[in-house]
Write a protein that holds these residues in place. Structure first.
Motif, PDB file in Angstrom:
ATOM      1  N   MET A 250     -28.924  -8.201  18.338  1.00 30.51           N
ATOM      2  CA  MET A 250     -29.869  -8.676  19.204  1.00 30.51           C
ATOM      3  C   MET A 250     -29.555  -8.572  20.650  1.00 30.51           C
ATOM      4  N   SER A 251     -28.620  -7.649  20.739  1.00 31.93           N
ATOM      5  CA  SER A 251     -28.192  -7.159  22.333  1.00 31.93           C
ATOM      6  C   SER A 251     -28.957  -5.897  22.885  1.00 31.93           C
ATOM      7  N   GLU A 252     -29.143  -5.883  24.072  1.00 28.61           N
ATOM      8  CA  GLU A 252     -30.008  -4.726  24.399  1.00 28.61           C
ATOM      9  C   GLU A 252     -28.922  -3.537  24.600  1.00 28.61           C
TER      10      GLU A 252
ATOM     11  N   TYR B 157     -19.860 -16.134  20.004  1.00 34.40           N
ATOM     12  CA  TYR B 157     -19.838 -15.133  19.366  1.00 34.40           C
ATOM     13  C   TYR B 157     -20.736 -14.214  20.334  1.00 34.40           C
ATOM     14  N   GLN B 158     -20.716 -13.021  20.562  1.00 34.57           N
ATOM     15  CA  GLN B 158     -21.379 -11.987  21.131  1.00 34.57           C
ATOM     16  C   GLN B 158     -21.673 -10.544  20.485  1.00 34.57           C
TER      17      GLN B 158
ATOM     18  N   MET C 241     -13.612 -16.869  22.105  1.00 31.07           N
ATOM     19  CA  MET C 241     -14.869 -15.897  21.975  1.00 31.07           C
ATOM     20  C   MET C 241     -14.406 -14.733  21.065  1.00 31.07           C
ATOM     21  N   GLN C 242     -15.584 -14.407  20.378  1.00 35.41           N
ATOM     22  CA  GLN C 242     -15.290 -13.031  19.696  1.00 35.41           C
ATOM     23  C   GLN C 242     -16.500 -12.240  20.224  1.00 35.41           C
ATOM     24  N   ARG C 243     -16.339 -10.888  20.342  1.00 37.62           N
ATOM     25  CA  ARG C 243     -17.200 -10.085  20.573  1.00 37.62           C
ATOM     26  C   ARG C 243     -17.463  -9.086  19.320  1.00 37.62           C
ATOM     27  N   THR C 244     -18.561  -8.762  18.631  1.00 41.93           N
ATOM     28  CA  THR C 244     -18.796  -8.132  17.589  1.00 41.93           C
ATOM     29  C   THR C 244     -19.846  -7.131  17.274  1.00 41.93           C
TER      30      THR C 244
END
Length: 638
Positions: A112-114, A104-105, A70-73
């Motif tokens: 696109m995240s709140e 990917y997050q 996982m990669q958070r970006t």
């Protein structure tokens, strides 16, 4: 299309997007991901109800179970939409083709995240039930993934370069039990020492990147909501010199242009990151709360870590070194390794055979070797293999940038390192013998600051200067030069460097810059492919390490203080670690100067409470003095 152009522009933070890389270009016509993976986009609810947009690539072969990588970006998990796939996923091509579930997050408040974004959001150690930070967001995401994604084997690994590297560090704090391996790479550790500041000095050369992080957004979007300042010049030195005091840059961070020119609004700031920088010039509670280095005691021994960095990374050198050292100090039982190579920002993710930084060539297949023999081995051992401490990897896998070869050690710095003081003597000598203290004076002309590069161009963020030939600076009267005789045997530096300057100034404020340089032999005839036309390797002055200290912070980053005019004063500057052999026949040189423009902003050289609010009248030319009982403490490998 505009969004992807912008994604390319801010490449300095994420090399896997920026280099699009030769690795990306190699795969551009390849349909491997499309042929072998399915893509799912989901919005995962965090404990406070905020939904984070998450893209999941799962191997089509469902005959076995796979770990999750996982990669958070903050830089977008694009492309968005059914049927739209990345051409390269996972940390490298080997891990992609072996088969892993790759996630990917978009972090909170980005794309696109709140939610609302907070630059380097502060970690909350003792959260109440509904409080969230990046640590809890990572925990909640991993918890959802292992419970809801089919064919996962229950093991999770995280990785990322630059800002995503910071989120990889975050993942290891108060970690979810399923997290087995984390590889923070070029990870930001503290914004007062990484990227936008160096020891309190503002990196003016990064000002165009400010809006990327400080433009407000409160709703999901798949297109860019920010724009970059237009300089309308190809000469950044002259552009910033003409602009004058930092306060004159406020106009670039005003989004309502209708009333910019009115007197009452001339200092208006809409960009929340620029406002944060302007209003917090010192290392106060705001910056301290955002730093992550001080929380390395929260990394459990159940998470294996591999910290990766480049010796010539202009953006994030402090972060990975201090992250590694912080885990070592606090986690005696932790599996914690360090990998440092001859790279600039994130180039270890490149698939290029030739490895160079700027004008300087280090060898072939260096990044490819790292990806295949180190990175892939690390993740496979902890996510698919036994997962014990017998990984077959060294504690420290480091590249000697002078000998141009890899070395392995069971500690970093190596155990057989000793500290040696070398003194700045008159007649431009750098000696191991301390001599009587004498004064060397130079004029620091506020109208003619020393350039950090002789290139005439405008860059989004500077990189190549880290290996630039420093002859242009050595030939200026406001740069003091001290060097050894020609070395009769190899001298290897391995670890940090401490410049212990004794200085004075006719003013009340000054910056101090120290550079460590490898002077190549004059009879060196070979030239590197790609060397700029005006340069030769003969007598090349390779900058090995450099650093600035804003003099007001010489005793405390929290409580600045002026210099007393003409008073001899101690100024200690820590330069980050090096691993470099100065070969027989070369010379070791030290340069000392007081401006470095426009890499860093101009110091007024008269003390003001807040340099970001200084006026033109505050800027004064001063005479500085360096005393010859100043010394440089090296970590010498024996």
């Amino acid at each position: 299309m505009r969004r992807y152009i912008i994604l390319a522009i801010f490449s300095f933070f994420l090399i896997t997007n920026c280099d699009k890389s030769s690795q990306e270009r190699t795969l551009k016509k390849d349909t491997y991901v499309l042929d072998n993976y399915t893509k799912q986009e989901v919005d995962i609810a965090m404990r406070d109800g905020t939904k984070l947009h998450t893209t999941i690539y799962t191997p089509k072969d469902n005959s076995k179970k796979y770990p999750i990588l996982m990669q958070r970006t903050p830089y977008s998990s694009a492309p968005y939409g059914a049927g739209k796939m990345k051409t390269k996923i996972s940390p490298n091509i080997h891990l992609m083709k072996e088969g892993n579930i790759v996630v990917y997050q978009d972090v909170r408040g980005r794309w696109m995240s709140e939610g609302v974004y907070d630059n380097m959001r502060a970690y909350i150690p003792n959260k109440t039930a509904n409080q969230s930070d990046e640590v809890s967001d990572t925990f909640d995401t991993i918890d959802w993934l292992v419970k809801n994604v089919e064919y996962n084997n229950g093991n999770v690994g995280t990785w990322g370069i630059s800002y995503p590297g910071h989120y990889a560090t975050i993942s290891a704090i108060d970690a979810h039990p399923a997290l087995k391996a984390a590889s923070p790479q070029a990870c930001i550790g503290d914004f007062f020492f990484d990227d936008f500041h160096h020891n309190g000095a503002f990196l003016l050369s990064y000002f165009r990147a400010i809006s990327l992080f400080g433009t407000y957004k409160d709703a999901p979007t798949n297109s860019a909501w920010y724009s970059f300042p237009k300089m309308n010049s190809q000469d950044q030195y002259q552009f910033f010199l003409d602009k004058g005091p930092l306060k004159n840059l406020n106009e670039y961070f005003q989004y309502d242009k209708l009333d910019v020119k009115t007197a009452e609004n001339k200092d208006k700031i809409d960009d929340f990151f620029w406002k944060e920088i302007v209003e917090h010039p010192n290392y106060d509670s705001v910056w301290k709360s955002k730093g992550i280095i001080q929380h390395m005691n929260k990394v459990p021994s159940s998470v294996a870590t591999m910290i990766v960095g480049g010796w010539f990374d202009a953006e994030d050198l402090y972060g990975p070194l201090e992250t590694y050292k912080g885990i070592e100090k606090n986690g005696i039982e932790n599996y914690n390794t360090l990998v440092f190579g001859p790279w600039d920002h994130g180039k270890w993710a490149s698939s290029r055979v030739r490895n160079s930084v700027g004008n300087y060539y280090f060898g072939d297949s260096i990044s490819l070797k790292f990806q295949k023999e180190i990175e892939t081995k690390f993740f496979n051992h902890f996510l698919k293999g036994k997962g014990d401490k017998n990984s077959g990897l060294p504690e420290a896998y480091v590249f000697d940038s002078g000998k141009k070869e890899w070395k392995t050690y069971d500690a970093w710095p190596p155990k057989n390192v000793i500290k040696e003081d070398w003194f700045l003597s008159e007649n431009q000598e750098l000696t191991i013998t301390k001599k009587a203290s004498k004064e060397i004076k130079f004029i620091s002309d506020i109208k003619r600051p020393i350039p950090y590069s002789e290139d005439i161009k405008t860059v989004f963020t500077p990189r190549k200067y880290m290996t630039d030939d420093q002859r242009f600076a050595a030939r200026r009267p406001d740069v003091l030069v001290f060097e050894t005789d020609v070395l009769t045997e190899n001298l290897t530096l391995a670890g940090d460097i401490l410049a212990k300057l004794k200085v004075a100034t006719t003013g009340t404020a000054a910056d101090w810059i120290v550079k460590v340089i490898d002077v190549h032999p004059s009879d060196l005839a070979e030239d590197n492919e790609g060397l700029q036309d005006h340069l030769k390797m003969s007598n090349y002055h390779l900058m090995v390490r450099s650093e600035v200290l804003r003099g007001r912070f010489r005793n405390s980053f929290e409580f600045p203080e002026p210099f007393t005019p003409n008073k001899k004063t101690d100024v200690n500057i820590k330069l980050q670690d090096v691993f470099h052999t100065f070969k027989k026949g070369h010379k070791l040189q030290i340069q000392v100067q007081s401006t470095w423009f426009p890499l860093i902003d101009l110091n007024p050289q008269t003390y003001v409470d807040n340099i970001y609010k200084a006026d033109e009248k505050d800027f004064k030319t001063q005479t500085h003095t360096v005393f010859t009982d100043s010394s440089i403490e090296f970590s010498v490998l024996k």
